[in-house]
Motif scaffolding. Structure first.
Motif, PDB file in Angstrom:
ATOM      1  N   LEU A 104      37.621  45.064  35.653  1.00 42.50           N
ATOM      2  CA  LEU A 104      36.594  43.980  35.269  1.00 42.50           C
ATOM      3  C   LEU A 104      36.214  42.938  35.715  1.00 42.50           C
ATOM      4  O   LEU A 104      35.242  41.637  36.203  1.00 42.50           O
ATOM      5  CB  LEU A 104      37.826  43.403  33.757  1.00 42.50           C
ATOM      6  CG  LEU A 104      36.726  44.480  32.770  1.00 42.50           C
ATOM      7  CD1 LEU A 104      38.069  43.748  31.321  1.00 42.50           C
ATOM      8  CD2 LEU A 104      36.039  44.617  32.207  1.00 42.50           C
ATOM      9  N   ALA A 105      37.081  42.597  37.051  1.00 38.48           N
ATOM     10  CA  ALA A 105      36.621  41.456  37.921  1.00 38.48           C
ATOM     11  C   ALA A 105      35.732  41.147  38.586  1.00 38.48           C
ATOM     12  O   ALA A 105      34.553  40.202  38.978  1.00 38.48           O
ATOM     13  CB  ALA A 105      38.218  40.936  39.072  1.00 38.48           C
ATOM     14  N   LEU A 106      35.277  42.432  38.883  1.00 37.38           N
ATOM     15  CA  LEU A 106      33.346  42.515  39.815  1.00 37.38           C
ATOM     16  C   LEU A 106      32.714  41.948  38.547  1.00 37.38           C
ATOM     17  O   LEU A 106      31.683  41.040  39.965  1.00 37.38           O
ATOM     18  CB  LEU A 106      33.236  43.810  40.205  1.00 37.38           C
ATOM     19  CG  LEU A 106      33.664  44.747  41.094  1.00 37.38           C
ATOM     20  CD1 LEU A 106      33.688  45.836  40.843  1.00 37.38           C
ATOM     21  CD2 LEU A 106      33.762  43.826  42.951  1.00 37.38           C
ATOM     22  N   GLY A 115      43.884  42.474  25.685  1.00 37.68           N
ATOM     23  CA  GLY A 115      44.891  41.375  26.586  1.00 37.68           C
ATOM     24  C   GLY A 115      44.375  41.470  27.958  1.00 37.68           C
ATOM     25  O   GLY A 115      45.489  41.981  28.416  1.00 37.68           O
ATOM     26  N   CYS A 116      43.095  42.087  28.716  1.00 42.57           N
ATOM     27  CA  CYS A 116      43.043  42.430  30.162  1.00 42.57           C
ATOM     28  C   CYS A 116      42.343  40.829  30.164  1.00 42.57           C
ATOM     29  O   CYS A 116      41.446  41.483  31.442  1.00 42.57           O
ATOM     30  CB  CYS A 116      42.505  44.119  30.286  1.00 42.57           C
ATOM     31  SG  CYS A 116      43.068  45.037  29.431  1.00 42.57           S
ATOM     32  N   GLU A 117      42.178  40.223  31.040  1.00 41.03           N
ATOM     33  CA  GLU A 117      41.310  39.097  31.517  1.00 41.03           C
ATOM     34  C   GLU A 117      41.811  39.311  33.002  1.00 41.03           C
ATOM     35  O   GLU A 117      43.030  40.092  33.295  1.00 41.03           O
ATOM     36  CB  GLU A 117      41.794  37.998  31.041  1.00 41.03           C
ATOM     37  CG  GLU A 117      41.422  36.917  29.697  1.00 41.03           C
ATOM     38  CD  GLU A 117      43.075  37.461  28.690  1.00 41.03           C
ATOM     39  OE1 GLU A 117      43.412  38.397  28.893  1.00 41.03           O
ATOM     40  OE2 GLU A 117      42.583  37.385  27.829  1.00 41.03           O
ATOM     41  N   MET A 147      38.211  55.512  38.912  1.00 40.66           N
ATOM     42  CA  MET A 147      37.667  54.701  38.813  1.00 40.66           C
ATOM     43  C   MET A 147      37.125  54.841  37.222  1.00 40.66           C
ATOM     44  O   MET A 147      35.491  53.469  37.227  1.00 40.66           O
ATOM     45  CB  MET A 147      37.003  53.361  39.672  1.00 40.66           C
ATOM     46  CG  MET A 147      37.901  53.012  41.144  1.00 40.66           C
ATOM     47  SD  MET A 147      37.430  52.156  42.766  1.00 40.66           S
ATOM     48  CE  MET A 147      36.493  53.803  43.321  1.00 40.66           C
ATOM     49  N   GLY A 148      37.212  55.439  36.498  1.00 36.21           N
ATOM     50  CA  GLY A 148      36.321  54.858  34.840  1.00 36.21           C
ATOM     51  C   GLY A 148      35.698  56.501  35.412  1.00 36.21           C
ATOM     52  O   GLY A 148      35.333  56.691  35.803  1.00 36.21           O
ATOM     53  N   GLU A 203      45.456  49.642  32.137  1.00 40.60           N
ATOM     54  CA  GLU A 203      46.216  49.052  33.110  1.00 40.60           C
ATOM     55  C   GLU A 203      45.669  48.264  34.381  1.00 40.60           C
ATOM     56  O   GLU A 203      45.379  46.870  35.059  1.00 40.60           O
ATOM     57  CB  GLU A 203      47.273  49.728  33.396  1.00 40.60           C
ATOM     58  CG  GLU A 203      48.589  49.488  32.269  1.00 40.60           C
ATOM     59  CD  GLU A 203      48.304  50.904  31.408  1.00 40.60           C
ATOM     60  OE1 GLU A 203      49.053  51.245  30.822  1.00 40.60           O
ATOM     61  OE2 GLU A 203      47.456  51.437  31.681  1.00 40.60           O
ATOM     62  N   GLU A 204      44.625  48.777  34.125  1.00 44.60           N
ATOM     63  CA  GLU A 204      43.378  48.605  35.606  1.00 44.60           C
ATOM     64  C   GLU A 204      42.730  47.980  34.630  1.00 44.60           C
ATOM     65  O   GLU A 204      41.313  47.456  35.790  1.00 44.60           O
ATOM     66  CB  GLU A 204      42.621  50.050  36.118  1.00 44.60           C
ATOM     67  CG  GLU A 204      43.372  51.751  36.139  1.00 44.60           C
ATOM     68  CD  GLU A 204      43.437  51.053  38.152  1.00 44.60           C
ATOM     69  OE1 GLU A 204      42.379  51.904  38.695  1.00 44.60           O
ATOM     70  OE2 GLU A 204      44.600  50.687  38.761  1.00 44.60           O
ATOM     71  N   LEU A 205      41.720  47.227  33.613  1.00 42.91           N
ATOM     72  CA  LEU A 205      40.708  46.568  33.219  1.00 42.91           C
ATOM     73  C   LEU A 205      40.737  45.455  34.285  1.00 42.91           C
ATOM     74  O   LEU A 205      40.353  44.998  34.865  1.00 42.91           O
ATOM     75  CB  LEU A 205      40.977  46.807  31.884  1.00 42.91           C
ATOM     76  CG  LEU A 205      40.407  48.009  31.409  1.00 42.91           C
ATOM     77  CD1 LEU A 205      40.496  47.467  29.383  1.00 42.91           C
ATOM     78  CD2 LEU A 205      39.328  48.414  31.539  1.00 42.91           C
TER      79      LEU A 205
END
Length: 331
Positions: free
Chosen positions: A83-85, A170-172, A33-34, A77-79
């Motif tokens: 990033l949602a956290l 573009g990874c909102e 996870m990074g 593709e995981e962002l």
């Protein structure tokens, strides 16, 4: 080392690819996870130690701010999930601006990036026409400033792992914070476990109560260590703890846990984790940190904290030389 601690470290080393190999840096970053990249070459160190090649690595991952405000090399593709956290976290009052003004600055920065302005230095010069020097310094701080604001919303990231300039992405985030946590917790305990609720909260930069309330915990195996409850995902056959292991700077084996004493003896902590917060590359003997290593001017350096057999010292130096060779032209 007692048998339970040995079992815990064995499971962690397996999950973190320290006792087995992962041949693809993208897969490695996805599994963990990074990859922590305060210094981008630590990502290269981490990859080489775990068996990955470095061809194309600087563009294979996306460097951006994730958990705890730290830079990571992540799979693009995981962002939207990762990033949602923290997509809506933190008030930005420390900019010295209202929320509306911060949004205006962010919008203007995006417009400038569309026009090809990608560096902090250029942005500072442009914004000095509209704001005082102190505000501009905060907005375009070397620690991130407005780019952290944009990165957490999936709108901007560094151009490459080695670049200091930025680009549009573009990874909102597409999940709520709790939805993201429910998806990420099983992955955390599979790779990093056995680990505690406190470890997961520390790793993701969330409140302990959020982790404790997660339904994802119900499907995990658990063990008790003293007053701690540790969660994990069974891994089947596992390798033994290697006698000698190189660890990268900010290696997840060291920094991902609240209680690090089993891995990093307290008497060596200040040598490994500096006052600035930098965590040096280390050498583990039988799973426990016993020295440091690095490349200085591309020359290998190894320093053990105590006496070690000559054969072990030579093997450690040979592995660091192999890292130097494997990173030649990439680091």
């Amino acid at each position: 080392m007692d048998r339970q601690t040995e079992d815990i470290l064995r499971r962690r080393m397996h999950g973190l690819y320290l006792s087995r190999s992962c041949w693809d840096i993208v897969e490695l970053s996805r599994e963990l996870m990074g990859l922590h990249c305060w210094f981008h070459r630590n990502v290269a160190f981490s990859a080489l130690i775990r068996g990955c090649g470095l061809a194309g690595w600087k563009n294979a991952l996306t460097k951006t701010w994730l958990y705890r405000g730290t830079l990571h090399g992540a799979v693009y593709e995981e962002l939207p999930l990762l990033l949602a956290l923290h997509g809506d976290a933190d008030p930005w009052s420390w900019f010295g601006l209202t929320d509306e003004e911060v949004e205006e600055v962010a919008h203007r920065v995006l417009m400038l990036m569309e026009d090809g302005v990608n560096s902090r230095a250029e942005m500072r010069e442009i914004f000095l026409d509209s704001y005082d020097g102190e505000t501009v310094s905060r907005l375009f701080s070397s620690w991130g400033g407005i780019f952290v604001y944009l990165a957490r919303r999936g709108k901007a990231a560094f151009q490459s792992m080695a670049s200091r300039d930025f680009d549009l992405i573009g990874c909102e985030p597409v999940f709520s914070r709790q939805e993201a946590l429910e998806r990420l917790l099983p992955r955390f305990f599979e790779a990093y476990g056995p680990a505690s609720v406190e470890d997961a909260a520390w790793f993701f930069g969330v409140e302990k109560d959020e982790v404790k309330a997660a339904e994802a915990l119900e499907g995990l195996e658990r063990m008790e260590r003293g007053k701690e409850r540790l969660y994990y995902v069974p891994a089947g056959d596992m390798e033994d703890i290697p006698h000698l292991t190189l660890l990268s700077g900010f290696d997840p084996y060291v920094v991902s846990y609240v209680n690090r004493e089993a891995v990093l003896p307290p008497k060596y902590k200040k040598t490994v984790i500096l006052k600035s917060g930098i965590c040096l590359p280390t050498i583990a003997v039988d799973g426990v940190v016993a020295g440091i290593w690095n490349l200085k001017n591309k020359e290998p350096m190894v320093e053990f904290f105590g006496r070690q057999p000559k054969a072990l010292r030579e093997e450690a130096l040979a592995r660091v030389e192999q890292i130097a060779w494997g990173g030649n032209g990439w680091l």
